[in-house]
Design a protein around this motif. Structure first.
Motif, short mmCIF file in Angstrom:
data_model
loop_
_atom_site.label_atom_id
_atom_site.label_comp_id
_atom_site.label_asym_id
_atom_site.label_seq_id
_atom_site.Cartn_x
_atom_site.Cartn_y
_atom_site.Cartn_z
N LEU A 565 47.97 43.17 28.84
CA LEU A 565 48.06 43.00 30.01
C LEU A 565 49.52 43.59 29.90
CD1 LEU A 565 48.14 38.61 29.18
CD2 LEU A 565 47.23 39.90 30.95
N GLN A 568 48.30 46.57 31.92
CA GLN A 568 47.96 46.32 33.41
C GLN A 568 49.52 45.89 34.30
OE1 GLN A 568 44.79 45.94 34.48
NE2 GLN A 568 44.94 46.92 32.78
N THR A 569 49.92 46.00 34.09
CA THR A 569 51.46 45.51 34.42
C THR A 569 52.26 46.64 34.49
OG1 THR A 569 51.95 43.51 33.48
CG2 THR A 569 53.44 45.01 34.41
N LEU A 572 50.35 48.28 37.88
CA LEU A 572 50.53 47.92 38.98
C LEU A 572 51.47 47.96 39.76
CD1 LEU A 572 50.85 44.75 40.68
CD2 LEU A 572 52.01 44.52 38.68
N ASN A 677 53.75 36.91 32.16
CA ASN A 677 52.52 35.41 32.48
C ASN A 677 53.32 34.29 31.53
OD1 ASN A 677 51.71 36.43 29.86
ND2 ASN A 677 49.83 35.20 30.30
N ILE A 698 51.01 39.41 35.44
CA ILE A 698 49.46 39.88 35.43
C ILE A 698 49.20 38.45 34.82
CG2 ILE A 698 48.26 41.54 34.34
CD1 ILE A 698 48.40 43.28 35.51
N CYS A 782 41.61 39.50 35.25
CA CYS A 782 43.23 39.06 34.92
C CYS A 782 43.19 39.29 36.72
CB CYS A 782 44.31 39.73 34.87
SG CYS A 782 44.06 40.40 32.45
N SER A 783 44.50 38.59 37.11
CA SER A 783 44.85 38.10 38.66
C SER A 783 46.55 38.75 38.88
CB SER A 783 44.62 36.53 39.34
OG SER A 783 43.03 36.00 39.05
N VAL A 784 47.13 39.05 40.04
CA VAL A 784 48.16 39.51 39.98
C VAL A 784 48.48 38.07 41.22
CG1 VAL A 784 49.57 40.64 41.64
CG2 VAL A 784 47.80 41.86 40.31
N ARG A 795 47.97 34.22 44.60
CA ARG A 795 47.29 35.33 44.28
C ARG A 795 47.42 36.52 45.60
NH1 ARG A 795 41.61 34.06 41.57
NH2 ARG A 795 40.89 33.51 43.43
N ILE A 799 42.19 41.90 39.39
CA ILE A 799 41.96 43.45 38.43
C ILE A 799 40.97 43.58 37.65
CG2 ILE A 799 43.24 44.84 36.60
CD1 ILE A 799 45.78 43.45 37.89
#
Length: 809
Positions: A565, A568-569, A572, A677, A698, A782-784, A795, A799
């Motif tokens: 996570l 992925q952040t 982003l 999160n 995320i 995942c979702s933002v 949302r 991702i």
């Protein structure tokens, strides 16, 4: 017209003239192109734009003016043209990597990366690793050799008068330029935002604009138009490679699985891999092993189809079309699974809504989002292998044995509810277990049909796992309606290792086709070993931290790891905020907490990106709140850029202090707070603050209450259990429904077909990726999630999910 449009047109015209001449170019040649004389030079290893400018006595901006693609970096093997008068420079002036004239010894400092060292000395990252073969990665205090080449130019060439000799500004034809007169209060940043240009682009055409004056005329390329965009598009053969930059934490095996490329092919294309796997090095990834993935727009008129040219990047397309990178990825989901663009591939770029659609969106304000989504809807198209096409009829007569291991504490709950409620719940015979998930007993008020209020007590947090069990029952009922035969075996683990040992030893356990649980990682090893030995898929439904994932090929981890996570952040941040004022807000002196990984990844992604290799207006600062307090915060904030904060901590107290202090400036500055999160669970922090600072994070979970799937599940749960589902109910349903569908579509050997499984889940989709050669699978879906200033939570996008046409819901 923006500079990237100029790049595409100029590059295309240049290549038409250069392609034949450069095919067999072994040494510099003189040619005549469009009335001017030029040197054709093929770039060699070790050369830089600076070394070429020194070699030919040509200013850097002249090289870029005549070779616009150089804005995106110099590439080995690329042919460039250099304006000149007179004879060619002697051929012995070229740089050779194999024979440097000497070395500089460089002692590595804290936070230095291969990229920065290469930039400092004007060499490539590959040169660093080539001449330091024993170095696997950079370590503070280590000494490395920096190769140096003596350039001994003979008779040098002079710049053609048509170039930028004597400080003359590079320019475009008059009809392609506009003139902006500087007004009071304007800055380079405000002008760049007004015309959707970068500061570097403005300075490229106006070198003296470093010192803006009121009334000063600034010449700028005209904004790109749809007509010019279409003229720039051209058909081309899809390239054989795309570029991937190695990041901290990546492994060679991970790239093999991510891009489906055999190890020997990666090493063959990238000899640097023979000496290690160094972060920062750019690798060529063969395209031929990737599954064929495309997109089909439902409405062809809503998109421009852009054919990727050599050297183009997502940053370039983002600038060219005035659209954010995540928006490009949204309509081109294949880009979620790889880093680089492919020369010749077609990218969908959304056009502004036509007048009729815009009016419809205004007229249907409450439903405008649906109108927008329908207008820009695309369907992802994946070639499904024959073995992964659903075969429900083939397994119609199968009866699948499913094991569910949960800490239900059935006996303890029965004992707890024998006594009247007013009696003391303390029962010394009950063994107290450390769950860390709540108090020992939970009271639930139940109103029966006679309107009498009853109180049901639950031991420890077992009520949540009863909810999980109820979600599983709904999933099984749904699957049985589809025709699949399922026998469910429920085992009460009591969160006790001896109980789990005895469960595994039972004859009932030996015939299972799918195992869900145990919940807690410390109880999973004996079950995982059994599953491995007997080749039974085992699902860990809740834990995000398990060492088993990397060791057991039959293990599925639903909840992504914290490190994933964080990575992925960082992705982003690099995509959405590369031109922001980025601030690391330090609240402690601990350099070993997990969130420090986020700082390193952000630093790496921002500075190693294709954008920053050609733009220097990055703002990356670290504010030591731990030592400096709140007084210095205004000094690091920008009125002109978006201020993006991260706090390398997961402590609720530290996050609370940080958010409270940053919130004080939310009305004066444009602020975005990037978190994790975990933050929304912190009860000591006002939710209003999160909206003020526009918290974004995320998460693997998000419930869309407008979804048909979600509403059907809620209605069914309420109808059967006369209660509201919670997060555990939903997770129980999603996990079991997903894997039961895998059995239904593909039988017991479903592992390799999960990317093609089309299932509608309640709180997010799954995308299981193998974590290591001998390991299992972890969910990457995942979702933002964004907290907005209007006090809504939404949302923004998903991702890591690429679905076939039939998967679109």
């Amino acid at each position: 017209m923006k500079i990237f449009h100029f790049i595409i047109i100029a590059f295309f015209l240049n290549q038409l003239a250069l392609v034949v001449l450069s095919q067999d170019l072994k040494e510099d040649k003189t040619v005549v192109i469009k009335g001017g004389e030029y040197i054709l030079h093929k770039v060699k290893m070790g050369e830089t734009i600076f070394s070429l400018s020194q070699k030919y006595k040509v200013e850097r901006k002249v090289l870029v003016y005549n070779n616009p693609m150089l804005i995106m970096g110099l590439k080995v093997g690329e042919t460039i043209k250099i304006p000149y008068k007179g004879k060619l420079a002697p051929q012995n002036t070229r740089l050779e990597r194999k024979k440097p004239s000497g070395f500089i010894r460089h002692k590595i400092k804290r936070r230095e990366t291969p990229y920065f060292i290469a930039k400092k000395y004007g060499i490539s990252i590959e040169d660093i690793y080539y001449f330091n073969p024993g170095m696997k990665k950079l370590r503070k205090g280590a000494v490395i050799k920096i190769p140096q080449w003596d350039e001994k130019p003979g008779k040098v060439v002079s710049v053609d008068e048509s170039g930028a000799k004597g400080g003359q500004k590079p320019t475009l034809p008059v009809e392609d330029m506009i003139v902006h007169r500087v007004k009071p209060g304007e800055t380079l940043y405000s002008i760049s935002k007004k015309y959707n240009l970068t500061i570097r682009e403005i300075l490229y055409y106006n070198p003296d604009a470093h010192n803006l004056r009121i009334g000063m005329e600034v010449r700028l390329p005209k904004p790109v138009s749809t007509k010019n965009i279409k003229e720039a598009e051209e058909a081309g053969k899809v390239g054989e490679y795309f570029i991937h930059t190695i990041e901290t934490g990546e492994t060679l095996y991970g790239l093999q699985k991510k891009y489906f490329v055999p190890r020997e092919e990666l090493v063959k294309a990238n000899p640097v891999l023979k000496t290690g796997f160094p972060a920062g090095v750019q690798l060529k990834i063969p395209v031929k092993y990737l599954p064929h993935t495309g997109v089909k727009p439902v409405n062809e008129d809503a998109f421009i189809k852009h054919t990727v040219k050599k050297g183009e990047t997502l940053y370039g397309l983002s600038t060219l079309y005035k659209i954010k990178i995540p928006e490009i990825k949204k309509y081109n989901p294949a880009l979620e699974s790889r880093d680089g663009l492919l020369t010749g591939e077609v990218i969908l770029i959304p056009k502004p809504p036509v007048h009729g659609i815009a009016q419809l969106m205004d007229a249907q304000e409450e439903d405008s989002a649906r109108v927008y989504e329908d207008y820009y809807k695309v369907e992802a198209v994946i070639e499904t292998p024959e073995e992964c096409k659903p075969k429900q009829n083939q397994f119609f007569f199968e009866t699948y044995q499913v094991g569910l291991l949960l800490p239900l504490f059935l006996e303890a709950n029965d004992t707890l509810n024998i006594k009247p409620v007013e009696d003391e719940p303390a029962d010394e015979e009950l063994v107290e277990l450390e769950t860390g998930l709540g108090k020992d007993t939970v009271d639930t008020i139940i109103e029966d049909s006679t309107s009498e209020v009853q109180v049901k007590r639950f031991y420890l947090n077992s009520e949540n796992f009863l909810h999980f069990y109820e979600g599983v029952l709904i999933a099984i009922d749904s699957m049985r309606r589809k025709g699949i035969n399922i026998d469910l075996h429920v085992f009460d683990t009591k969160r006790d290792s001896h109980t789990v040992d005895s469960i595994v030893a039972t004859g009932e356990f030996r015939n299972l086709d799918l195992i869900i649980g145990p919940i807690y990682p410390n109880l999973q090893k004996v079950v995982a070993d059994y599953a491995y030995k007997n080749r039974i898929p085992m699902v860990s439904p809740l834990s995000s931290n398990s060492s088993i994932t990397g060791q057991n090929p039959y293990y599925f981890q639903v909840n992504p790891s914290y490190s994933y996570l964080l990575s992925q952040t960082a992705e982003l941040i690099a995509e959405e905020y590369f031109d922001s004022n980025f601030i690391v807000f330090k609240t402690n002196a601990d350099k070993n907490n997990p969130e420090e990984l986020l700082v390193r990844l952000c630093h790496e992604k921002l500075f190693n990106s294709g954008y920053y290799s050609s733009h220097g207006d990055v703002s990356f600062s670290i504010y030591d709140f731990y030592n400096q307090g709140s007084f210095g915060i205004p000094r690091i904030l920008s009125k002109e850029k978006e201020n993006v904060f991260i706090v390398p901590s997961s402590s609720e107290g530290e996050i609370s202090v940080a958010v409270s202090n940053i919130n004080n400036y939310a009305d004066q500055y444009d602020i975005t707070f990037i978190g994790t999160n975990k933050y929304h669970q912190y009860e000591s922090i006002s939710q209003e603050y999160f909206h003020n600072v526009k918290l974004k994070y995320i998460s693997p979970y998000w419930i869309d209450y407008s979804s048909v799937v979600v509403n059907d599940f809620y209605a069914k749960f309420r109808d059967i259990f006369k209660a509201e589902p919670n997060q555990f109910s939903i997770q129980g349903y999603d996990v079991s429904f997903y894997f039961l569908n895998a059995l239904y579509d593909y039988g017991k050997d479903f592992f390799n077909c999960l990317p093609y499984l089309n299932v509608g889940l309640v709180q997010g989709d799954y995308n299981f990726v193998k974590v290591s050669q001998m390991g299992g699978y972890m969910n990457h879906g995942c979702s933002v999630i964004s907290y907005n200033r209007d006090y809504t939570v939404s949302r923004e996008r998903e991702i890591g999910l690429v679905k076939p046409v039939s998967a679109q819901k």
